[in-house]
Design a protein around this motif. Structure first.
Motif, mmCIF file in Angstrom:
data_model
loop_
_atom_site.group_PDB
_atom_site.id
_atom_site.type_symbol
_atom_site.label_atom_id
_atom_site.label_comp_id
_atom_site.label_asym_id
_atom_site.label_seq_id
_atom_site.Cartn_x
_atom_site.Cartn_y
_atom_site.Cartn_z
ATOM 1 N N SER A 243 16.824 -12.859 8.208
ATOM 2 C CA SER A 243 17.606 -11.816 8.908
ATOM 3 C C SER A 243 16.877 -11.305 10.139
ATOM 4 C CB SER A 243 17.892 -10.637 7.978
ATOM 5 O OG SER A 243 18.819 -11.014 6.994
ATOM 6 N N LEU A 244 15.536 -11.207 10.060
ATOM 7 C CA LEU A 244 14.772 -10.719 11.220
ATOM 8 C C LEU A 244 14.989 -11.642 12.416
ATOM 9 C CD1 LEU A 244 11.391 -9.689 9.529
ATOM 10 C CD2 LEU A 244 12.996 -8.147 10.682
ATOM 11 N N GLU A 245 14.874 -12.948 12.196
ATOM 12 C CA GLU A 245 14.969 -13.881 13.335
ATOM 13 C C GLU A 245 16.414 -14.044 13.804
ATOM 14 O OE1 GLU A 245 12.643 -17.288 12.172
ATOM 15 O OE2 GLU A 245 10.779 -16.213 12.653
ATOM 16 N N ARG A 246 17.358 -13.875 12.895
ATOM 17 C CA ARG A 246 18.763 -13.962 13.306
ATOM 18 C C ARG A 246 19.157 -12.732 14.119
ATOM 19 N NH1 ARG A 246 23.516 -14.637 8.949
ATOM 20 N NH2 ARG A 246 22.694 -12.599 8.442
ATOM 21 N N ARG A 247 18.692 -11.556 13.678
ATOM 22 C CA ARG A 247 19.130 -10.323 14.340
ATOM 23 C C ARG A 247 18.247 -9.928 15.521
ATOM 24 N NH1 ARG A 247 19.888 -5.863 9.994
ATOM 25 N NH2 ARG A 247 20.370 -4.690 11.882
#
Ligand code: 13P
Ligand code: SF4
Length: 309
Positions: A243-247
């Motif tokens: 989620s960190l890298e997607r967001r």
């Protein structure tokens, strides 16, 4: 790669034909999170389970989370890809000593972290998660003595935040979060001096004292995404990277390895795989089966927690 694409297609078809929802915790493999209807922390997933109206919940997380979903959905089928997906906190706290404590101290308030068995939940007055533990303890009248179980690090964090003295703390711990070494955090800070440090409250007090932000998995992700900083040292399970890298694709995230496995992966969470997810949607096994009475008793502290704002 082709095999993975095929399994993903099978899972999508099974989700439709079974009228299933796929709830995934942030600590699942990226390929599971990609297919999930909801990815969240334990509180968000409990809320989504409570509000579900289909037939089947495929719970990609650990067994206690699926038990919570089942207690909130007695008429629905709840499956987990791997029956062995437990948690060191659940294993640190069997129900007999909790019952004995209850008998010896009938006037104390038992606050149980959601990382407990459904039997322990049924003996508890109210639950909490890492996201709302401070609010839950603050909701208890100050003159009451609290037993907080089972995570000693989260308990100590809550005690520091609330200033509550009449609070006893069980001595369980998370094998992932408790074993991040302070010296590795010092090394990471020396290498990335401008990075902000974020940690889950299951980490030790020595680690938490070095942080810029402490919160549940979803709270950590939200904080990093909205922060002005570009670099973060992250002390929780590596699955949050998805989620960190997607967001926040332009930001950099550095994970600390713990002493046990020289990694930052939860061995229980990582038992779930795409293949096992496909199989559990096909056979509807392993399925959470609980007696009506146990679910009725466990629902009381779960719903009390869900009502705390
Ligand atoms: P969250 O409540 O942040 O989802 O954490 C659950 C957990 O198991 C942490 O190790
Ligand atoms: Fe349990 Fe720790 Fe794994 Fe979370 S990371 S499920 S607390 S063992």
């Amino acid at each position: 790669m082709l095999a993975t694409a095929t399994i993903a297609d099978e899972i999508q078809d099974l989700k439709r034909s079974r009228r299933a929802v796929l709830l995934a915790h942030h600590y699942q493999e990226a390929e599971i999170q990609e297919l999930a209807d909801v990815v969240g922390d334990s509180l968000e997933l409990a809320r989504r389970a409570r509000d579900f109206h289909g037939d089947v919940i495929a719970f990609c997380g650990v067994w206690f989370m699926a038990e919570t979903a089942k207690a909130l959905n007695p008429e629905r089928i709840v499956v987990v890809p791997d029956r062995e997906a437990s948690c060191s906190l659940v294993e640190s706290c069997s129900v007999e000593p909790v019952r004995a404590y209850r008998r010896a101290h009938p006037d104390h308030v038992i606050v149980s972290y959601i990382n407990t068995s459904v039997e322990v939940k049924a003996e508890s007055d109210i639950l909490c998660t890492s996201r709302n533990a401070v609010q839950v303890v603050n909701s208890i009248p100050p003159e009451k003595t609290v037993l907080f179980l089972p995570d000693r690090n989260l308990g100590a964090y809550v005690q520091r935040q609330t200033g509550r003295e009449n609070m006893k703390i069980w001595q369980g711990a998370c094998i992932v979060h408790e074993t991040f070494p302070v010296r590795r955090l010092h090394d990471a800070l020396a290498e990335h001096p401008g990075a902000k440090v974020v940690a889950h409250p299951e980490c030790t007090g020595a680690i938490l004292a070095m942080t810029d932000f402490i919160g549940s998995t979803s709270a950590l992700i939200d904080w990093c995404v909205t922060s002005d900083a570009d670099e973060f040292i992250v002390l929780t399970e590596n699955g949050v990277r998805f989620s960190l890298e997607r967001r926040a694709p332009g930001k950099r995230f550095y994970f600390i390895n713990n002493e046990n496995c020289n990694c930052s992966e939860c061995p229980y969470m990582r038992l779930n795989t795409l293949e096992k997810l496909r199989d559990c949607l096909t056979t509807l096994e392993p399925r959470v089966e609980l007696s009506a009475e146990l679910m009725r008793r466990a629902r009381v502290p779960i719903e009390r927690m869900l009502a705390v704002r």
